[in-house]
Design a protein around this motif. Structure first.
Motif, PDB file in Angstrom:
ATOM      1  N   PRO A   5       2.676  15.024  14.255  1.00 28.74           N
ATOM      2  CA  PRO A   5       4.073  15.294  13.478  1.00 28.74           C
ATOM      3  C   PRO A   5       4.445  14.618  12.445  1.00 28.74           C
ATOM      4  CG  PRO A   5       4.292  14.186  15.818  1.00 28.74           C
ATOM      5  CD  PRO A   5       2.753  14.423  15.496  1.00 28.74           C
ATOM      6  N   PHE A   6       4.835  15.080  11.608  1.00 31.68           N
ATOM      7  CA  PHE A   6       5.476  14.175  10.313  1.00 31.68           C
ATOM      8  C   PHE A   6       6.718  14.751   9.853  1.00 31.68           C
ATOM      9  CE2 PHE A   6       5.039  11.894   6.187  1.00 31.68           C
ATOM     10  CZ  PHE A   6       4.653  10.569   6.852  1.00 31.68           C
ATOM     11  N   PRO A   7       7.599  13.977   9.226  1.00 26.63           N
ATOM     12  CA  PRO A   7       9.096  14.371   8.768  1.00 26.63           C
ATOM     13  C   PRO A   7       8.952  15.273   7.365  1.00 26.63           C
ATOM     14  CG  PRO A   7       8.882  12.052   8.451  1.00 26.63           C
ATOM     15  CD  PRO A   7       7.755  12.409   9.346  1.00 26.63           C
ATOM     16  N   ARG A  54       0.960  -1.347  -0.105  1.00 29.39           N
ATOM     17  CA  ARG A  54      -0.001   0.040   0.170  1.00 29.39           C
ATOM     18  C   ARG A  54       0.888   1.209   0.069  1.00 29.39           C
ATOM     19  NH1 ARG A  54      -2.770  -3.967   1.607  1.00 29.39           N
ATOM     20  NH2 ARG A  54      -5.065  -4.116   1.731  1.00 29.39           N
ATOM     21  N   LEU A  55       1.796   1.083   0.622  1.00 26.16           N
ATOM     22  CA  LEU A  55       2.871   2.352   0.704  1.00 26.16           C
ATOM     23  C   LEU A  55       3.633   2.526  -0.474  1.00 26.16           C
ATOM     24  CD1 LEU A  55       4.089   1.950   4.490  1.00 26.16           C
ATOM     25  CD2 LEU A  55       2.427   3.623   3.652  1.00 26.16           C
ATOM     26  N   ALA A  56       4.015   1.364  -1.245  1.00 20.69           N
ATOM     27  CA  ALA A  56       4.356   1.374  -2.406  1.00 20.69           C
ATOM     28  C   ALA A  56       3.647   1.992  -3.621  1.00 20.69           C
ATOM     29  CB  ALA A  56       5.052  -0.073  -2.926  1.00 20.69           C
ATOM     30  N   VAL A  57       2.557   1.658  -3.565  1.00 22.67           N
ATOM     31  CA  VAL A  57       1.649   2.182  -4.727  1.00 22.67           C
ATOM     32  C   VAL A  57       1.404   3.804  -4.429  1.00 22.67           C
ATOM     33  CG1 VAL A  57      -0.971   2.119  -5.045  1.00 22.67           C
ATOM     34  CG2 VAL A  57       0.123   0.060  -4.879  1.00 22.67           C
ATOM     35  N   ILE A  63      -6.624   0.926  -4.219  1.00 24.16           N
ATOM     36  CA  ILE A  63      -7.668   2.045  -3.633  1.00 24.16           C
ATOM     37  C   ILE A  63      -7.221   2.641  -2.455  1.00 24.16           C
ATOM     38  CG2 ILE A  63     -10.098   2.307  -2.779  1.00 24.16           C
ATOM     39  CD1 ILE A  63      -9.707   1.995  -5.765  1.00 24.16           C
ATOM     40  N   THR A  64      -6.802   1.757  -1.399  1.00 19.56           N
ATOM     41  CA  THR A  64      -6.237   2.345  -0.063  1.00 19.56           C
ATOM     42  C   THR A  64      -4.673   3.216  -0.396  1.00 19.56           C
ATOM     43  OG1 THR A  64      -7.175   0.714   1.138  1.00 19.56           O
ATOM     44  CG2 THR A  64      -5.267   2.008   2.217  1.00 19.56           C
ATOM     45  N   GLY A  65      -3.869   2.576  -1.155  1.00 28.25           N
ATOM     46  CA  GLY A  65      -2.577   3.145  -1.226  1.00 28.25           C
ATOM     47  C   GLY A  65      -2.694   4.442  -2.212  1.00 28.25           C
ATOM     48  N   TYR A  66      -3.276   4.604  -3.320  1.00 26.98           N
ATOM     49  CA  TYR A  66      -3.295   5.411  -4.108  1.00 26.98           C
ATOM     50  C   TYR A  66      -4.561   6.339  -4.013  1.00 26.98           C
ATOM     51  CZ  TYR A  66      -3.317   8.307  -8.295  1.00 26.98           C
ATOM     52  OH  TYR A  66      -3.265   9.139  -9.206  1.00 26.98           O
ATOM     53  N   HIS A  67      -5.720   5.835  -4.256  1.00 23.87           N
ATOM     54  CA  HIS A  67      -6.970   6.649  -4.054  1.00 23.87           C
ATOM     55  C   HIS A  67      -7.328   7.304  -2.965  1.00 23.87           C
ATOM     56  CE1 HIS A  67     -10.941   8.091  -5.751  1.00 23.87           C
ATOM     57  NE2 HIS A  67     -10.850   7.456  -6.796  1.00 23.87           N
ATOM     58  N   LYS A  87      -0.210  10.468   6.043  1.00 16.33           N
ATOM     59  CA  LYS A  87      -0.940  10.245   7.191  1.00 16.33           C
ATOM     60  C   LYS A  87      -2.173   9.520   6.688  1.00 16.33           C
ATOM     61  CE  LYS A  87       0.901  14.042   9.431  1.00 16.33           C
ATOM     62  NZ  LYS A  87       0.659  15.438  10.115  1.00 16.33           N
ATOM     63  N   VAL A  88      -3.024  10.002   5.633  1.00 17.50           N
ATOM     64  CA  VAL A  88      -4.219   9.398   5.305  1.00 17.50           C
ATOM     65  C   VAL A  88      -4.113   7.827   4.847  1.00 17.50           C
ATOM     66  CG1 VAL A  88      -6.055   9.392   3.710  1.00 17.50           C
ATOM     67  CG2 VAL A  88      -5.560  11.590   4.927  1.00 17.50           C
ATOM     68  N   THR A  89      -2.945   7.697   4.109  1.00 16.39           N
ATOM     69  CA  THR A  89      -2.768   6.306   3.349  1.00 16.39           C
ATOM     70  C   THR A  89      -2.350   5.401   4.750  1.00 16.39           C
ATOM     71  OG1 THR A  89      -1.801   7.248   1.492  1.00 16.39           O
ATOM     72  CG2 THR A  89      -1.153   5.047   2.100  1.00 16.39           C
ATOM     73  N   SER A  90      -1.605   5.803   5.599  1.00 15.23           N
ATOM     74  CA  SER A  90      -1.118   4.987   6.800  1.00 15.23           C
ATOM     75  C   SER A  90      -2.413   4.575   7.581  1.00 15.23           C
ATOM     76  CB  SER A  90      -0.137   5.773   7.695  1.00 15.23           C
ATOM     77  OG  SER A  90       0.936   6.064   6.921  1.00 15.23           O
ATOM     78  N   PHE A  91      -3.244   5.788   7.683  1.00 17.74           N
ATOM     79  CA  PHE A  91      -4.412   5.446   8.667  1.00 17.74           C
ATOM     80  C   PHE A  91      -5.511   4.427   8.086  1.00 17.74           C
ATOM     81  CE2 PHE A  91      -8.992   6.539   9.342  1.00 17.74           C
ATOM     82  CZ  PHE A  91      -8.841   6.299  10.826  1.00 17.74           C
ATOM     83  N   LEU A  92      -5.662   4.702   6.748  1.00 16.71           N
ATOM     84  CA  LEU A  92      -6.496   3.753   5.786  1.00 16.71           C
ATOM     85  C   LEU A  92      -5.890   2.239   5.879  1.00 16.71           C
ATOM     86  CD1 LEU A  92      -7.753   5.973   3.026  1.00 16.71           C
ATOM     87  CD2 LEU A  92      -8.895   5.275   5.122  1.00 16.71           C
ATOM     88  N   SER A  93      -4.548   1.993   5.869  1.00 19.64           N
ATOM     89  CA  SER A  93      -3.873   1.001   5.668  1.00 19.64           C
ATOM     90  C   SER A  93      -4.193   0.271   7.202  1.00 19.64           C
ATOM     91  CB  SER A  93      -2.462   1.068   5.670  1.00 19.64           C
ATOM     92  OG  SER A  93      -2.142   1.753   4.183  1.00 19.64           O
ATOM     93  N   ILE A  94      -4.234   0.937   8.097  1.00 25.27           N
ATOM     94  CA  ILE A  94      -4.376   0.418   9.497  1.00 25.27           C
ATOM     95  C   ILE A  94      -5.669  -0.131   9.427  1.00 25.27           C
ATOM     96  CG2 ILE A  94      -4.610   0.869  11.970  1.00 25.27           C
ATOM     97  CD1 ILE A  94      -2.221   3.049  11.454  1.00 25.27           C
TER      98      ILE A  94
END
Length: 379
Positions: free
Chosen positions: A63-65, A11-14, A113-117, A76-83
């Protein structure tokens, strides 16, 4: 754990392919919340209940780098939706085992859908699973557990109103009118009450951009199979609503969780408007009730999303397949038709399914023999 790590990394790669219109809208919404504004008053680019913009406001404060506010929120949204996807997979693992959880979590449609959309349908689906599982484990009478399940269903609607007709599916199961009214009133009351704090200044936005909002009415199923005389006489949105209500009545003997799975599949098939993120709504259902046609749907949907201009937009695939869900070689019509065939196969009895598969194999064998004979025919 290996499946979870692999799925999360994919998901993070996408997400490296970039982002689209929705993330830009989330940035606007987060800025409004940061300034203490009313989202429904200040933007047309938000069409849902209030829970998601509070989540966006919370994620924006973490916080985010990355200093760029748009890219920071995007990750952050991608990470949250992956969780969220992980939470769904854990539920499926506990209820059904490793295979079904893996089928969902490593499904490429879910990953894309999670990773990109970055649409949050999966959050609504997670809340729906918790809600209906609570109802599934309650008695037929209206107990505290039943009331809790109906309240959580209202929370699900307040996240994203995918299940806007599902309370009717549940009400059809009740034998007493009192129970039917309670089943309908609690989820819709919770949903409507969630807008009250924003009503004084945002009433017009809530009415026009939430309740009256309609997506692009491409209606792939109806435009693909319905006779023009029907489409000309009956609005497609009415056909959509009527079909879902009829199916809820027809399938009223199913258990609540089974009804939820059938509803999510029917929602995608018969919807008056389909976009890329809709393809993931039914993934939990087709993972639980996997068959070879649902597998074809996943494969075809993945190929489509790889080429789609709103998906991963790989130019090589676009050259051969096109880039629009309404005009490409594999598009929404083909995908919802596969889903429709898969649903028919799922609803068949075991005996009917065996006979149908035997008949299909017989005709495929005859076709194969005929092709071989044609190839071997003399000059």
């Amino acid at each position: 754990m290996l499946v979870i790590v692999a799925g999360a990394l994919l998901r993070l790669a996408v997400a490296q392919r970039g982002f689209n219109f929705d993330i830009a809208s989330y940035r606007i919404v987060a800025d409004i919340m940061a300034n203490g504004g009313n989202v429904y008053e200040e933007t047309q680019r938000y069409n849902y209940g209030p829970i998601w913009f509070h989540i966006l406001a919370f994620l924006d404060t973490l916080p985010f780098p990355i200093s760029d506010p748009l890219l920071s929120l995007r990750w952050k949204v991608t990470s949250f939706l992956s969780i969220t996807d992980i939470a769904i997979a854990v539920c499926l693992y506990r209820w059904y085992g490793f295979k079904i959880a893996t089928l969902f979590f490593l499904n490429p449609i879910s990953i894309i859908i999670t990773g990109y959309h970055s649409q949050f349908d999966n959050l609504a689906i997670l809340m729906a699973l918790i809600s209906i599982k609570t109802l599934d484990n309650s008695s037929n009478k209206l107990s505290y557990k039943t009331l809790l399940g109906l309240f959580l269903l209202g929370v699900c609607l307040s996240i994203k109103h995918l299940l806007f007709l599902f309370p009717f599916w549940l009400a059809f199961k009740n034998t007493r009118w009192r129970d039917k009214l309670i089943t309908l009133s609690i989820p819709y009351t919770v949903f409507l009450a969630s807008f009250l704090p924003y009503l004084s200044k945002g009433a017009d936005g809530i009415l026009n951009h939430v309740f009256l909002y309609r997506g692009f009415a491409n209606a792939p199923f109806w435009n693909g199979v319905a006779p023009e005389v029907i489409i000309d006489k009956i609005p497609i949105f009415v056909l959509f609503i009527g079909t879902l209500l009829f199916l809820g009545l027809f399938l009223r003997t199913k258990k609540p969780l089974e009804s939820l799975y059938l509803y999510t599949i029917a929602l995608v098939i018969f919807s008056s408007a389909v976009a890329n993120q809709y393809l993931a709504i039914c993934l939990v259902a087709i993972s639980v009730h996997s068959n070879y046609i649902y597998t074809l749907y996943s494969v075809a949907g993945t190929i489509y999303l790889l080429a789609s201009s709103d998906g991963l937009h790989f130019s090589l695939l676009q050259h051969y397949l096109g880039k629009s869900g309404n005009s490409s070689v594999i598009g929404y019509q083909e995908l919802v038709f596969l889903l429709f065939l898969g649903l028919l196969l799922q609803l068949m009895s075991a005996e009917t399914r065996t006979k149908t598969l035997h008949l299909v194999k017989k005709y495929i064998l005859c076709l194969k023999q005929e092709i071989i004979m044609q190839i071997k025919s003399p000059w």
